[in-house]
Design a protein around this motif. Structure first.
Motif, PDB file in Angstrom:
ATOM      1  N   ARG A 187       0.947  -1.131   0.022  1.00 32.87           N
ATOM      2  CA  ARG A 187       0.090  -0.074   0.075  1.00 32.87           C
ATOM      3  C   ARG A 187       0.775   1.291   0.039  1.00 32.87           C
ATOM      4  N   GLU A 188       1.827   1.257   0.957  1.00 32.62           N
ATOM      5  CA  GLU A 188       2.799   2.333   0.983  1.00 32.62           C
ATOM      6  C   GLU A 188       3.534   2.510  -0.483  1.00 32.62           C
ATOM      7  N   TYR A 189       3.736   1.640  -0.977  1.00 27.05           N
ATOM      8  CA  TYR A 189       4.530   1.684  -2.248  1.00 27.05           C
ATOM      9  C   TYR A 189       3.613   2.112  -3.320  1.00 27.05           C
ATOM     10  N   PHE A 190       2.378   1.806  -3.409  1.00 28.54           N
ATOM     11  CA  PHE A 190       1.376   2.434  -4.517  1.00 28.54           C
ATOM     12  C   PHE A 190       1.048   3.961  -3.992  1.00 28.54           C
ATOM     13  N   ARG A 191       1.138   4.353  -2.801  1.00 26.56           N
ATOM     14  CA  ARG A 191       1.004   5.764  -2.393  1.00 26.56           C
ATOM     15  C   ARG A 191       2.135   6.573  -3.018  1.00 26.56           C
ATOM     16  N   GLN A 192       3.485   5.871  -2.883  1.00 26.86           N
ATOM     17  CA  GLN A 192       4.596   6.797  -3.327  1.00 26.86           C
ATOM     18  C   GLN A 192       4.501   6.765  -4.869  1.00 26.86           C
ATOM     19  N   GLU A 193       3.920   5.778  -5.370  1.00 29.24           N
ATOM     20  CA  GLU A 193       4.015   5.766  -6.999  1.00 29.24           C
ATOM     21  C   GLU A 193       2.823   6.554  -7.304  1.00 29.24           C
ATOM     22  N   GLY A 194       1.859   6.912  -6.538  1.00 26.02           N
ATOM     23  CA  GLY A 194       0.707   7.811  -7.024  1.00 26.02           C
ATOM     24  C   GLY A 194      -0.326   7.223  -7.754  1.00 26.02           C
ATOM     25  N   TYR A 195      -0.577   5.688  -7.264  1.00 24.50           N
ATOM     26  CA  TYR A 195      -1.704   5.015  -7.705  1.00 24.50           C
ATOM     27  C   TYR A 195      -2.770   5.535  -7.305  1.00 24.50           C
ATOM     28  N   LYS A 196      -4.075   5.637  -8.143  1.00 23.66           N
ATOM     29  CA  LYS A 196      -5.320   6.158  -7.809  1.00 23.66           C
ATOM     30  C   LYS A 196      -6.032   5.204  -6.759  1.00 23.66           C
ATOM     31  N   GLY A 197      -6.408   5.949  -5.703  1.00 28.58           N
ATOM     32  CA  GLY A 197      -7.124   5.240  -4.665  1.00 28.58           C
ATOM     33  C   GLY A 197      -6.378   4.869  -3.624  1.00 28.58           C
ATOM     34  N   PHE A 198      -5.268   5.259  -3.660  1.00 27.28           N
ATOM     35  CA  PHE A 198      -4.324   4.839  -2.486  1.00 27.28           C
ATOM     36  C   PHE A 198      -3.651   6.237  -2.044  1.00 27.28           C
ATOM     37  N   VAL A 199      -3.585   7.502  -2.891  1.00 33.38           N
ATOM     38  CA  VAL A 199      -2.876   8.503  -2.454  1.00 33.38           C
ATOM     39  C   VAL A 199      -3.919   9.489  -1.547  1.00 33.38           C
ATOM     40  N   PRO A 200      -3.823  10.061  -0.404  1.00 34.44           N
ATOM     41  CA  PRO A 200      -4.595  10.685   0.181  1.00 34.44           C
ATOM     42  C   PRO A 200      -4.818  11.972  -0.501  1.00 34.44           C
ATOM     43  N   GLN A 201      -6.281  12.626  -0.323  1.00 33.33           N
ATOM     44  CA  GLN A 201      -6.500  13.748  -0.597  1.00 33.33           C
ATOM     45  C   GLN A 201      -6.070  14.951   0.206  1.00 33.33           C
ATOM     46  N   ALA A 202      -5.980  16.123  -0.179  1.00 32.66           N
ATOM     47  CA  ALA A 202      -5.370  17.077   0.526  1.00 32.66           C
ATOM     48  C   ALA A 202      -6.494  17.519   1.165  1.00 32.66           C
ATOM     49  N   VAL A 203      -6.283  18.332   2.380  1.00 30.12           N
ATOM     50  CA  VAL A 203      -7.491  18.905   3.216  1.00 30.12           C
ATOM     51  C   VAL A 203      -8.206  19.906   2.321  1.00 30.12           C
ATOM     52  N   GLY A 204      -9.477  19.905   2.300  1.00 28.96           N
ATOM     53  CA  GLY A 204     -10.304  20.723   1.589  1.00 28.96           C
ATOM     54  C   GLY A 204     -10.458  20.019   0.087  1.00 28.96           C
ATOM     55  N   GLY A 205      -9.873  18.842  -0.143  1.00 30.18           N
ATOM     56  CA  GLY A 205     -10.038  18.286  -1.550  1.00 30.18           C
ATOM     57  C   GLY A 205     -11.428  17.465  -1.623  1.00 30.18           C
ATOM     58  N   GLY A 206     -12.342  17.795  -0.998  1.00 28.75           N
ATOM     59  CA  GLY A 206     -13.953  17.302  -1.356  1.00 28.75           C
ATOM     60  C   GLY A 206     -13.993  15.960  -0.365  1.00 28.75           C
ATOM     61  N   SER A 207     -13.980  14.825  -1.008  1.00 28.75           N
ATOM     62  CA  SER A 207     -14.487  13.789  -0.096  1.00 28.75           C
ATOM     63  C   SER A 207     -13.237  13.118   0.649  1.00 28.75           C
ATOM     64  N   SER A 208     -12.227  13.596   1.148  1.00 25.37           N
ATOM     65  CA  SER A 208     -11.286  12.993   1.584  1.00 25.37           C
ATOM     66  C   SER A 208     -11.521  12.373   3.083  1.00 25.37           C
ATOM     67  N   GLY A 209     -10.469  11.580   3.596  1.00 24.41           N
ATOM     68  CA  GLY A 209     -10.666  11.140   4.913  1.00 24.41           C
ATOM     69  C   GLY A 209     -10.647  12.149   5.903  1.00 24.41           C
ATOM     70  N   VAL A 210      -9.887  12.957   5.745  1.00 20.43           N
ATOM     71  CA  VAL A 210      -9.704  14.036   6.753  1.00 20.43           C
ATOM     72  C   VAL A 210     -10.975  15.159   6.596  1.00 20.43           C
ATOM     73  N   ASP A 211     -11.525  15.383   5.492  1.00 26.62           N
ATOM     74  CA  ASP A 211     -12.604  16.123   5.482  1.00 26.62           C
ATOM     75  C   ASP A 211     -13.896  15.389   5.973  1.00 26.62           C
ATOM     76  N   LYS A 212     -13.856  14.084   5.887  1.00 25.99           N
ATOM     77  CA  LYS A 212     -14.892  13.309   6.699  1.00 25.99           C
ATOM     78  C   LYS A 212     -14.763  13.640   8.306  1.00 25.99           C
ATOM     79  N   VAL A 213     -13.611  13.603   8.714  1.00 24.32           N
ATOM     80  CA  VAL A 213     -13.311  13.708  10.160  1.00 24.32           C
ATOM     81  C   VAL A 213     -14.041  15.178  10.717  1.00 24.32           C
ATOM     82  N   SER A 214     -13.600  16.014   9.750  1.00 23.92           N
ATOM     83  CA  SER A 214     -14.250  17.419  10.323  1.00 23.92           C
ATOM     84  C   SER A 214     -16.040  17.500  10.227  1.00 23.92           C
TER      85      SER A 214
END
Length: 306
Positions: free
Chosen positions: A91-118
């Motif tokens: 999973r970390e390798y995919f994140r580093q390589e920019g695989y879609k569905g594995f890279v976290p979205q930035a804060v304020g980027g729509g439906s990211s996990g962090v957005d959900k928390v707020s």
């Protein structure tokens, strides 16, 4: 399959689901797994590979999404530390390589996990506008009374929630589950409520959380909310409100009542209600509770394993 086996099966399923929650880093997941292993060793299997369970392949050239999905499927049948750590590494390798569905979205980027928390709590203080946390709603929807009670009790550990939030959570859950609360009683491991605020210290609060497990009454829950507010107003460590974290990391762990200090303060009971491995008291687990989602579900399920 007994209750403990069912709970362990659910916790395993939720942990695998948590791998799809992009707001959690690989390091956080590894720390979470280590705490899971410490709190509930029975959750993990010994590593196995055979004609039905594909072996782990350490060569990154073999790592693609189909490989990841196969390994995740195998982990569902062989929930071993080795497979889980390998899945986290892939999973970390995919994140580093920019695989879609594995890279976290930035804060304020729509439906990211962090957005959900707020958005876990958004209401103006009136019951009609109250929205339950994602975890509380999830377990209420599933309909298991013991799990619902645990989810409501664990809301007390979220220092982002104030007293009115918790009272609304109690009222909302009671409205959804008619059998939620028991009559208030006093017994060996559910001692009387003390109205004297001079006695409302962290030790008293921790003891009352243990008594709530034994006697899940509305009076005890609301009393805990009141004691918690008293301690928050005094600004005591572990009770003061915390800001919404930007991303989960070890540095963001709330400096709260530690498992060791709680173990010293809570009364000893034969059924080990106050054991030091209680997952809801671990800082890593507390971050998972704040962020919600599948990892929080793991914490709730683990708290049911005796």
């Amino acid at each position: 399959m007994n209750t403990s086996d069912t709970t362990i099966t659910k916790a395993r399923r939720e942990f695998l689901a948590a791998l799809d929650e992009t707001q959690f880093s690989g390091e956080f997941l590894r720390q979470f797994l280590a705490q899971v292993e410490s709190a509930t060793p029975d959750l993990l299997n010994s590593y196995a590979a055979d004609e039905m369970l594909a072996p782990i392949d350490a060569a990154q050239s073999s790592w693609n999404v189909d490989y990841y999905r196969r390994q995740k499927h195998c982990a569902g049948h062989n929930f071993s530390k080795e497979r889980l750590e390998h899945l986290i590494a892939v999973r970390e390798y995919f994140r580093q390589e920019g695989y879609k569905g594995f890279v976290p979205q930035a804060v304020g980027g729509g439906s990211s996990g962090v957005d959900k928390v707020s958005q876990v709590k958004r209401f103006d203080g009136t019951p009609s506008s109250y929205q339950p946390s994602s975890n509380l709603k999830k377990f209420v929807d599933e309909g298991d009374l013991l799990t619902i009670r645990t989810a409501l009790r664990l809301e007390l550990n979220n220092n982002r929630l104030g007293g009115q939030d918790l009272r609304n959570a109690s009222a909302w859950t009671r409205g959804q589950v008619s059998a939620l609360f028991e009559p208030n009683t006093e017994k060996n491991f559910a001692r009387a409520i003390d109205p004297d605020q001079s006695h409302w210290l962290p030790e008293y609060y921790n003891n009352q959380t243990v008594y709530l497990k034994t006697n899940f009454s509305e009076e005890r829950f609301l009393h805990l909310v009141e004691v918690r507010e008293h301690l928050r107003q005094r600004g005591l460590e572990g009770f003061a409100p915390i800001a919404t974290p930007i991303a989960p990391s070890p540095q963001l762990a709330p400096r709260s009542r530690s498992a060791s200090s709680t173990a010293d303060q809570a009364p000893s009971t034969p059924n080990q209600e106050s054991r030091t491995a209680r997952p809801e008291l671990n800082p890593i687990f507390k971050i998972a509770l704040v962020f919600g989602g599948a990892l929080a579900a793991v914490v709730i399920y683990l708290s049911l394993v005796k």
